[in-house]
Design an enzyme around this catalytic site. Structure first.
Site, PDB file in Angstrom:
ATOM      1  CE  LYS A  40      -0.269   2.228  -3.825  1.00 59.24           C
ATOM      2  NZ  LYS A  40       0.377   0.910  -4.010  1.00 59.24           N
ATOM      3  CE1 TYR A  94       0.178   5.624  -5.423  1.00 58.18           C
ATOM      4  CE2 TYR A  94       0.036   6.853  -3.376  1.00 58.18           C
ATOM      5  CZ  TYR A  94       0.636   5.871  -4.144  1.00 58.18           C
ATOM      6  OH  TYR A  94       1.682   5.141  -3.618  1.00 58.18           O
ATOM      7  CB  SER A 118      -0.948  -0.030   1.192  1.00 61.56           C
ATOM      8  OG  SER A 118      -1.824   1.077   1.177  1.00 61.56           O
TER       9      SER A 118
END
Length: 348
Positions: free
Chosen positions: A189, A185, A171
């Site tokens: 994650k 993003y 992650s």
């Protein structure tokens, strides 16, 4: 000091000793050597994936590297073979967001090695843009790469994993805390981190240990291949500066060593750098303060533009800042970690 205070401190001390002792015993019971293991790494052709691959090779593992770029894979294979001669490296051209390609690649791994011991889901896309320039597709691409690709990989590998096997989901600090201009993003994650933590609870009964890794800023050289939108040069510049700063970043080699150590002992989750540790603690305990500071930081970042369609890679958005002495550490890492194609055939 009163007797009540002394008793309290004594109990706190005993609790700390007991917790530390439990951790030591647990780690020893779950420890596994990586010698003669077969390790599958998505996004293994460059950046952190390649650096981890070299470290796995030094531990005596055989490698299967998956990535979309065939030429990058070939260069990565040569880099590993030069760094650790005798390593068995299988390279497979694979887009891990395509389940059929993933299934076919894992079939090839089983034909070549007959087993899988460690699965590392490392493939990722860094995209930086103001929220106003971020589209639905940007969010979808992030989820495809950061959540669905690991899902497809794990689904394909799980039938072949035995007790003692490891799954490692890379992650990010962006999976722990929100970061301005990284909304898409962070969404991907965060999804990966939640999935990874849930997976661990379900698979421990089979003796399979899932480790969630949340690196902070690392000097991998990945800024060159990051996607940027909005004011391209300014977006690339601020991200490159952050990804090269010596006091807030760690080297990819140091991060890889910490990750491999956590894999051996089957740890649940690790924060690889001080930035991720401090940021996650602040966001967890002082979310209002963190949000206020984050919004102030956002004021310093480039303003949005009217163009929401155009996306450029970092290497196509360079300026007088990038590359420069200010980004030299990140630029060197890019050369070392196969983020930049060699100017000459230096690998023979």
């Amino acid at each position: 000091m009163s007797s009540l205070t002394r008793t309290l401190f004594r109990r706190i001390g005993l609790g700390f000793i007991a917790g530390y002792g439990y951790s030591l015993i647990r780690d020893q019971l779950r420890y596994r050597s990586l010698k003669n293991s077969v390790v599958v790494i998505s996004g293994g052709s460059r950046g952190l994936g390649l650096v981890m691959a070299k470290e796995f090779a030094r531990q005596g593992a055989s490698l299967a590297l998956l990535a979309r770029d065939k030429e990058e894979l070939a260069r990565g294979q040569k880099i590993i073979e030069l760094a650790v001669p005798g390593t068995d490296v299988l390279i497979l051209e694979c887009d891990c967001t395509k389940p059929n390609q993933v299934d076919n690649s894992i079939d090839e791994v089983m034909k070549a090695f007959g087993k899988i011991d460690v699965v590392v889901n490392n493939a990722g896309i860094i995209s930086t843009a103001p929220l106003e320039n971020t589209t639905k597709k940007d969010f979808e691409d992030s989820l495809e790469t950061h959540f669905w690709a690991p899902y497809y990989m794990n689904r394909a590998c799980l039938p072949h994993l035995k007790a003692g096997a490891r799954i490692v989901n890379i992650s990010s600090v962006g999976g722990l805390i929100p970061v301005p201009h990284l909304a898409a993003y962070c969404t991907g994650k965060f999804a990966l981190r939640g999935y990874s933590q849930s997976l661990r609870l379900e698979l421990m009964k089979k003796g399979i240990y899932v480790t969630t890794v949340c690196p902070g800023l690392m000097r991998t050289g990945s800024a060159r291949n990051a996607r940027v939108k909005g004011q391209f040069k300014k977006e690339h510049a601020w991200f490159s500066l952050m990804a090269s700063a010596p006091l807030i970043t760690i080297s990819a080699e140091r991060a890889a060593k910490r990750i491999i150590s956590a894999i051996k002992t089957g740890q649940a989750e690790i924060n690889v750098s001080m930035t991720s540790k401090v940021g996650s603690l602040m966001n967890a305990h002082f979310p209002g303060l963190y949000a206020d500071l984050g919004s102030l930081a956002n004021l310093l970042l480039p303003n949005p533009t009217d163009d929401i369609r155009t996306t450029k890679e970092g290497k196509d958005a360079e300026s007088f800042i990038t590359p420069s002495i200010l980004t030299s550490m990140g630029d060197r890492a890019a050369e070392q970690n196969n983020e930049i194609p060699p100017q000459t055939d230096q690998l023979h």
